[in-house]
Design a protein around this motif. Structure first.
Motif, PDB file in Angstrom:
ATOM      1  N   TYR A  78       0.820  -1.208   0.000  1.00 11.89           N
ATOM      2  CA  TYR A  78       0.000   0.000   0.000  1.00 11.89           C
ATOM      3  C   TYR A  78       0.858   1.263   0.000  1.00 11.89           C
ATOM      4  CZ  TYR A  78      -2.656   3.787   2.175  1.00 11.89           C
ATOM      5  OH  TYR A  78      -3.203   4.996   2.462  1.00 11.89           O
ATOM      6  N   ALA A  79       1.821   1.307   0.931  1.00 10.47           N
ATOM      7  CA  ALA A  79       2.553   2.552   1.172  1.00 10.47           C
ATOM      8  C   ALA A  79       3.278   3.047  -0.083  1.00 10.47           C
ATOM      9  CB  ALA A  79       3.550   2.356   2.306  1.00 10.47           C
ATOM     10  N   THR A  80       3.930   2.143  -0.788  1.00 11.39           N
ATOM     11  CA  THR A  80       4.679   2.537  -1.970  1.00 11.39           C
ATOM     12  C   THR A  80       3.750   3.172  -3.006  1.00 11.39           C
ATOM     13  OG1 THR A  80       6.019   0.570  -1.599  1.00 11.39           O
ATOM     14  CG2 THR A  80       6.359   1.745  -3.667  1.00 11.39           C
ATOM     15  N   ALA A  81       2.637   2.466  -3.259  1.00 13.48           N
ATOM     16  CA  ALA A  81       1.696   2.951  -4.267  1.00 13.48           C
ATOM     17  C   ALA A  81       1.106   4.293  -3.848  1.00 13.48           C
ATOM     18  CB  ALA A  81       0.587   1.925  -4.478  1.00 13.48           C
ATOM     19  N   TYR A  82       0.771   4.410  -2.563  1.00 15.01           N
ATOM     20  CA  TYR A  82       0.159   5.638  -2.110  1.00 15.01           C
ATOM     21  C   TYR A  82       1.137   6.806  -2.212  1.00 15.01           C
ATOM     22  CZ  TYR A  82      -2.778   8.869   0.374  1.00 15.01           C
ATOM     23  OH  TYR A  82      -3.555   9.940   0.680  1.00 15.01           O
ATOM     24  N   ALA A  83       2.375   6.552  -1.779  1.00 15.02           N
ATOM     25  CA  ALA A  83       3.368   7.616  -1.803  1.00 15.02           C
ATOM     26  C   ALA A  83       3.642   8.068  -3.239  1.00 15.02           C
ATOM     27  CB  ALA A  83       4.669   7.135  -1.156  1.00 15.02           C
ATOM     28  N   LEU A  84       3.588   7.158  -4.162  1.00 13.37           N
ATOM     29  CA  LEU A  84       3.927   7.482  -5.540  1.00 13.37           C
ATOM     30  C   LEU A  84       2.786   8.193  -6.243  1.00 13.37           C
ATOM     31  CD1 LEU A  84       6.414   6.942  -7.351  1.00 13.37           C
ATOM     32  CD2 LEU A  84       5.113   5.079  -8.359  1.00 13.37           C
ATOM     33  N   THR A  85       1.557   7.731  -6.005  1.00 10.63           N
ATOM     34  CA  THR A  85       0.436   8.226  -6.809  1.00 10.63           C
ATOM     35  C   THR A  85      -0.549   9.041  -5.989  1.00 10.63           C
ATOM     36  OG1 THR A  85      -0.922   6.295  -6.415  1.00 10.63           O
ATOM     37  CG2 THR A  85       0.618   6.172  -8.253  1.00 10.63           C
ATOM     38  N   THR A  86      -0.238   9.240  -4.715  1.00 17.44           N
ATOM     39  CA  THR A  86      -1.126   9.934  -3.777  1.00 17.44           C
ATOM     40  C   THR A  86      -2.583   9.501  -3.933  1.00 17.44           C
ATOM     41  OG1 THR A  86      -1.291  11.803  -5.291  1.00 17.44           O
ATOM     42  CG2 THR A  86       0.322  11.969  -3.504  1.00 17.44           C
ATOM     43  N   GLY A  87      -2.783   8.242  -4.200  1.00 17.63           N
ATOM     44  CA  GLY A  87      -4.119   7.683  -4.073  1.00 17.63           C
ATOM     45  C   GLY A  87      -5.027   7.750  -5.275  1.00 17.63           C
ATOM     46  N   PHE A  88      -4.520   8.183  -6.422  1.00 22.84           N
ATOM     47  CA  PHE A  88      -5.479   8.242  -7.528  1.00 22.84           C
ATOM     48  C   PHE A  88      -5.453   7.010  -8.423  1.00 22.84           C
ATOM     49  CE2 PHE A  88      -1.770  10.443  -9.331  1.00 22.84           C
ATOM     50  CZ  PHE A  88      -1.601   9.734 -10.480  1.00 22.84           C
ATOM     51  N   LEU A  89      -4.484   6.110  -8.198  1.00 22.18           N
ATOM     52  CA  LEU A  89      -4.443   4.908  -9.017  1.00 22.18           C
ATOM     53  C   LEU A  89      -5.352   3.855  -8.381  1.00 22.18           C
ATOM     54  CD1 LEU A  89      -2.626   4.585 -11.531  1.00 22.18           C
ATOM     55  CD2 LEU A  89      -1.276   3.000 -10.176  1.00 22.18           C
ATOM     56  N   ALA A  90      -6.259   3.274  -9.179  1.00 20.04           N
ATOM     57  CA  ALA A  90      -7.257   2.373  -8.609  1.00 20.04           C
ATOM     58  C   ALA A  90      -6.708   0.963  -8.416  1.00 20.04           C
ATOM     59  CB  ALA A  90      -8.492   2.329  -9.510  1.00 20.04           C
ATOM     60  N   ILE A  91      -6.081   0.736  -7.265  1.00 21.38           N
ATOM     61  CA  ILE A  91      -5.738  -0.634  -6.897  1.00 21.38           C
ATOM     62  C   ILE A  91      -6.361  -0.890  -5.534  1.00 21.38           C
ATOM     63  CG2 ILE A  91      -3.619  -0.740  -8.260  1.00 21.38           C
ATOM     64  CD1 ILE A  91      -2.049  -0.279  -5.699  1.00 21.38           C
ATOM     65  N   VAL A  92      -6.529  -2.151  -5.165  1.00 26.67           N
ATOM     66  CA  VAL A  92      -7.361  -2.484  -4.012  1.00 26.67           C
ATOM     67  C   VAL A  92      -6.938  -1.795  -2.713  1.00 26.67           C
ATOM     68  CG1 VAL A  92      -8.299  -4.372  -2.617  1.00 26.67           C
ATOM     69  CG2 VAL A  92      -8.062  -4.640  -5.089  1.00 26.67           C
ATOM     70  N   PRO A  93      -5.668  -1.894  -2.300  1.00 31.37           N
ATOM     71  CA  PRO A  93      -5.315  -1.277  -1.008  1.00 31.37           C
ATOM     72  C   PRO A  93      -5.609   0.219  -0.990  1.00 31.37           C
ATOM     73  CG  PRO A  93      -3.526  -2.644  -1.828  1.00 31.37           C
ATOM     74  CD  PRO A  93      -4.515  -2.528  -2.936  1.00 31.37           C
ATOM     75  N   ILE A  94      -5.395   0.899  -2.111  1.00 34.05           N
ATOM     76  CA  ILE A  94      -5.641   2.341  -2.157  1.00 34.05           C
ATOM     77  C   ILE A  94      -7.135   2.623  -2.135  1.00 34.05           C
ATOM     78  CG2 ILE A  94      -5.516   4.329  -3.708  1.00 34.05           C
ATOM     79  CD1 ILE A  94      -2.670   3.662  -4.232  1.00 34.05           C
ATOM     80  N   GLU A  95      -7.892   1.796  -2.822  1.00 33.14           N
ATOM     81  CA  GLU A  95      -9.348   1.944  -2.807  1.00 33.14           C
ATOM     82  C   GLU A  95      -9.888   1.807  -1.386  1.00 33.14           C
ATOM     83  OE1 GLU A  95     -12.157   3.221  -5.424  1.00 33.14           O
ATOM     84  OE2 GLU A  95      -9.989   2.962  -5.605  1.00 33.14           O
ATOM     85  N   ILE A  96      -9.314   0.856  -0.646  1.00 34.40           N
ATOM     86  CA  ILE A  96      -9.758   0.668   0.746  1.00 34.40           C
ATOM     87  C   ILE A  96      -9.507   1.937   1.530  1.00 34.40           C
ATOM     88  CG2 ILE A  96      -9.355  -0.605   2.892  1.00 34.40           C
ATOM     89  CD1 ILE A  96      -8.642  -3.041   1.216  1.00 34.40           C
ATOM     90  N   SER A  97      -8.307   2.483   1.369  1.00 34.19           N
ATOM     91  CA  SER A  97      -7.995   3.679   2.142  1.00 34.19           C
ATOM     92  C   SER A  97      -8.896   4.831   1.707  1.00 34.19           C
ATOM     93  CB  SER A  97      -6.511   4.017   2.000  1.00 34.19           C
ATOM     94  OG  SER A  97      -6.315   5.074   1.100  1.00 34.19           O
ATOM     95  N   ASN A  98      -9.245   4.885   0.419  1.00 34.75           N
ATOM     96  CA  ASN A  98     -10.135   5.951  -0.050  1.00 34.75           C
ATOM     97  C   ASN A  98     -11.502   5.902   0.631  1.00 34.75           C
ATOM     98  OD1 ASN A  98      -8.209   7.013  -1.671  1.00 34.75           O
ATOM     99  ND2 ASN A  98      -9.010   6.173  -3.588  1.00 34.75           N
ATOM    100  N   VAL A  99     -12.074   4.686   0.723  1.00 35.34           N
ATOM    101  CA  VAL A  99     -13.428   4.621   1.292  1.00 35.34           C
ATOM    102  C   VAL A  99     -13.448   4.708   2.805  1.00 35.34           C
ATOM    103  CG1 VAL A  99     -14.509   3.423  -0.638  1.00 35.34           C
ATOM    104  CG2 VAL A  99     -13.471   2.096   1.218  1.00 35.34           C
ATOM    105  N   ILE A 100     -12.319   4.490   3.468  1.00 38.26           N
ATOM    106  CA  ILE A 100     -12.396   4.626   4.922  1.00 38.26           C
ATOM    107  C   ILE A 100     -11.824   5.942   5.417  1.00 38.26           C
ATOM    108  CG2 ILE A 100     -12.403   2.136   5.390  1.00 38.26           C
ATOM    109  CD1 ILE A 100      -9.485   2.361   6.154  1.00 38.26           C
ATOM    110  N   SER A 101     -11.125   6.696   4.542  1.00 33.31           N
ATOM    111  CA  SER A 101     -10.573   7.948   5.050  1.00 33.31           C
ATOM    112  C   SER A 101     -11.063   9.156   4.254  1.00 33.31           C
ATOM    113  CB  SER A 101      -9.043   7.887   5.025  1.00 33.31           C
ATOM    114  OG  SER A 101      -8.610   7.747   3.695  1.00 33.31           O
ATOM    115  N   GLY A 102     -11.696   8.904   3.119  1.00 30.66           N
ATOM    116  CA  GLY A 102     -12.159  10.025   2.296  1.00 30.66           C
ATOM    117  C   GLY A 102     -13.306  10.779   2.968  1.00 30.66           C
ATOM    118  N   ASP A 103     -13.561  12.026   2.557  1.00 29.34           N
ATOM    119  CA  ASP A 103     -14.691  12.797   3.098  1.00 29.34           C
ATOM    120  C   ASP A 103     -15.944  12.500   2.278  1.00 29.34           C
ATOM    121  OD1 ASP A 103     -12.935  14.003   4.874  1.00 29.34           O
ATOM    122  OD2 ASP A 103     -12.345  15.442   3.308  1.00 29.34           O
ATOM    123  N   VAL A 104     -15.754  12.495   0.961  1.00 33.51           N
ATOM    124  CA  VAL A 104     -16.896  12.374   0.054  1.00 33.51           C
ATOM    125  C   VAL A 104     -17.495  10.974   0.105  1.00 33.51           C
ATOM    126  CG1 VAL A 104     -17.697  12.993  -2.254  1.00 33.51           C
ATOM    127  CG2 VAL A 104     -15.442  13.767  -1.440  1.00 33.51           C
TER     128      VAL A 104
END
Ligand SMILES: Nc1ncnc2c1ncn2[C@@H]1O[C@H](COP(=O)(O)OP(=O)(O)OP(=O)(O)O)[C@@H](O)[C@H]1O
Ligand SMILES: [Mg+2]
Lengths: 294, 384
Positions: A230-256
């Motif tokens: 997760y960390a590598t992908a997040y640090a590199l793309t700041t969360g806009f690339l749709a892969i599972v670990p990042i998607e999880i973080s989006n739905v549990i930490s996003g505002d929208v």
């Protein structure tokens, strides 16, 4: 007399059994606290909507085209880095052994241990500094007339991410496969040659059957390793690339789109795929050990 | 079935000379053993023969045609490796069948041949076992069957029995000899066990530091070793320092006594030499009996008795030449074999005189310091 001796023997055995269970207690506790309880809470959460009502609706969400995409991407990313890292790692591992130099092998292993554990923000930064838009290597290649970004490459894409993952996948493969390669005895090849076999026949009938279970098992670990990263992908793309670990973080930490229930469902999907890898790996390892144990 | 010739084989690894100027021809159907201490180049010579190493100089010739440049898989030689080297992913049956499968023999023929070999080596009941499920002796039999299955022209065995226990080793070595004789395969067997070499060979090649020390039949090598190295390496042997007194008359001299000894005529007058006598050749005699030029006598005190079955080996200490008490303690230890039934006559602490019967001893040049070191380095030395 027989009965007395037998019960006399059984008593210490039973006590030993109890001791073994006692020794396993901390491990069991850890499993309970860090594996079973979280899984239960995941399952529990996955059946509850945002308003707290019970419903299996989250699972239909998992099957929606929007949510299939992160899984597709993750599988693609994991499979490609598994294959590239796995095959290159295998070749490099064999090369380290074939070099015949202990120094080369030790250096290779040491580098691999470091590189395999180099991940997350530092790794992402290292790549941005070298292969980013204004990275050292990018600029150097531009100086030679090779325009990476002009040719369509970008570090902040699936291909870019796969390149970064390959950085730790390859050395991980080297570490995982080296013991199996080391266990191959020179005499097996020589015996095969002596019996008239050519190189290819030896590979097909002896080397590959012996190595294949270990190779596949190691590659499954690579797959799981990439799938959960997760960390590598997040640090590199700041969360806009749709892969599972990042998607999880989006739905549990996003505002929208904050929705812990959906996060739970995604996590269950992820855990499911990882479980398949691990079970497959254990099964293959068992298979090998049927004739490998001495 | 073939005649194998090795001509002037040399091989070095860096500074280490593994084999130097190795010349040997092995006749069709002959069983020859390479015998020598660890590191003397036995395996290297065998690997050169099989084609796993390229010699620096020299050639390997089978039935008159040179095979030095051929890869191992085209030499038609069967090899059994020092540690079996069975394929771990195959059962005993599949291992034996391997060479036949490579040669694409028809399945029915393969099955028949494998069954035959499994029978020959008493392996029927482990045919379906993987190598790790078999005992060392069984694995060794499978390795032998696998090598023989393809009817090699030459069979090369690298210490095939070193990893099995003493009883199985004896069984297997008889079996190897019987099988080799039946099939008439030209065979080289490597060993560092002199008993093994003596018991099954047509000829023994004694090797030392990469060179052939001597070649001969087991009986000849045992009875008349031509070098100090061989004498020390094969069997129990008493080595008594003497000096050549007269080359012309074949006399040696020690402690003021002269006596005849075979071999003395081949050494220069005054040369330091060793008189070699087997423990079983020495004859206990009455203390009063006189020594003569034909029949030198030694005397010592029984220090230790070791039971060898039919015979008892007595180790004498404080040994002097001559039956009388005069003379210095010149020999630290002397081994004498007597029938076990008679050993009661010489309990520990008693004095014993022994004669060296005519023709039972032999004189050779004293070994150089380097040779002496090589002999004492040898593991499990049986030298006394
Ligand atoms: N591949 C190699 N590289 C370097 N040196 C080697 C190699 N193979 C053998 N040697 C050296 O050559 C010498 C002869 O070795 P070899 O294996 O032929 O001995 P050996 O008589 O078979 O001994 P052993 O009874 O211990 O098996 C040894 O000194 C060994 O160290
Ligand atoms: Mg050897």
């Amino acid at each position: 007399m027989n009965a007395t001796t037998r019960s006399a023997q059984r008593a210490p055995t039973r006590r030993r059994g109890a001791l073994v269970w006692l020794a396993l207690l901390p491990f069991g506790l850890a499993i309970l606290l860090f594996l079973l309880l979280p899984t239960l809470s995941l399952v529990w959460g996955s059946f509850h909507l945002r308003d707290g009502s019970f419903s299996p609706a989250n699972y239909t969400f998992l099957l929606s085209p929007d949510q299939i995409r992160p899984f597709q991407n993750s599988v693609l990313l994991s499979a490609s880095t598994m294959l590239v890292g796995g095959i290159c790692g295998l070749v490099i591992g064999q090369a380290l052994l074939s070099s015949g130099s202990l120094l080369v092998r030790e250096l290779g292993v040491t580098f691999s241990s470091v590189a395999a554990n180099f991940a997350g923000v530092p790794l992402a930064f290292a790549f941005i500094a070298t292969l980013g838009v204004a990275g050292l290597v990018t600029r150097f290649l531009a100086g030679l007339g090779i325009d990476l970004y002009g040719a369509g490459f970008t570090l902040y894409s699936m291909v870019g991410l796969a390149t970064v993952y390959a950085y730790f996948q390859l050395p991980l493969m080297v570490l995982l496969i080296l013991p199996a390669l080391q266990a191959m005895r020179r005499e097996w090849r020589e015996a095969a040659e002596n019996l008239g076999a050519g190189r290819w026949y030896y590979l097909r009938r002896v080397a590959i059957p012996i190595l294949l279970p270990s190779v596949i098992a190691s590659m499954l670990l690579l797959f799981a390793n990439a799938f959960g990263a997760y960390a590598t992908a997040y640090a590199l793309t700041t969360g806009f690339l749709a892969i599972v670990p990042i998607e999880i973080s989006n739905v549990i930490s996003g505002d929208v789109n904050f929705d812990p229930g959906q996060g739970d469902v995604l996590a269950i999907g992820l855990a499911f795929i990882m479980a398949i890898c691990v079970v497959g790996q254990v099964w293959l390892q068992r298979r090998t050990s049927r004739w490998m144990q001495r | 079935m073939a005649r194998l010739e090795l001509h002037g084989i040399s091989k070095r690894f860096g500074d280490q000379v593994a084999v130097a100027g190795f010349d040997l021809s092995v006749e069709d159907g002959e069983l020859v053993t390479f015998l020598g201490p660890s590191g003397c180049g036995k395996t290297t010579t065998l690997r050169i023969t099989a084609g796993f190493e390229t010699p620096d100089t020299g050639s390997v010739v089978v039935d008159g045609s040179e095979v030095t440049g051929l890869p191992p898989n085209r030499r038609g030689m069967g090899m059994v490796f020092q540690g079996y080297a069975l394929f771990p992913n195959m059962t005993a049956r599949d291992n034996v069948e391997f060479g036949l499968a490579v040669r694409r023999r028809p399945p029915a023929e393969r099955r028949r041949r494998v069954d035959e070999l499994l029978g020959l080596f008493h392996l029927e009941h482990v045919a379906g076992h993987y190598p790790h499920q078999m005992s060392g002796g069984q694995q060794q039999r499978v390795a032998l069957a696998r090598a023989i299955a393809v009817e090699p022209s030459v069979l090369l065995l690298d210490e095939p029995l070193s990893a099995v226990d003493a009883k199985v080793r004896e069984e297997l070595r008889t079996e190897i000899r019987r099988m080799q004789g039946q099939l008439g395969i030209t065979t080289i067997l490597v060993t560092h066990d002199q008993a093994e070499a003596l018991s099954i060979s047509d000829r023994v090649v004694v090797m030392n530091s990469g060179v052939i020390e001597e070649v001969g039949t087991p009986a000849r090598i045992y009875a008349e070793p031509r070098s100090a190295f061989t004498a020390g390496f094969i069997g129990a042997m008493n080595e008594l320092p003497v000096r050549v007194a007269s080359r012309r008359e074949g006399l040696v001299e020690r402690a003021g006594r002269r006596f005849a000894a075979p071999g003395a005529t081949e050494l220069p007058d005054g040369a330091a030499a060793l008189l070699l006598v087997r423990p079983e050749s020495l004859e206990p005699i009455e203390a009063a009996a006189a020594a003569s030029e034909e029949r030198p006598v030694l005397r010592g005190r029984v220090d230790v008795q070791t039971f060898l079955g039919a015979t008892m080996r007595l180790f004498l200490g404080g040994v002097v030449w001559g039956a009388a008490a005069e003379g210095d303690h010149e020999i630290e230890q002397l081994a004498v074999d007597v029938p076990s039934s008679a050993a009661g006559r010489w309990p520990v602490g008693t004095e014993l005189s022994v004669a060296i019967p005519v023709g039972s001893s032999r004189v050779i040049a004293a070994r150089t310091a380097a040779e002496a070191a090589a002999v004492t380095r040898r593991p499990g030395s049986a030298r006394t």
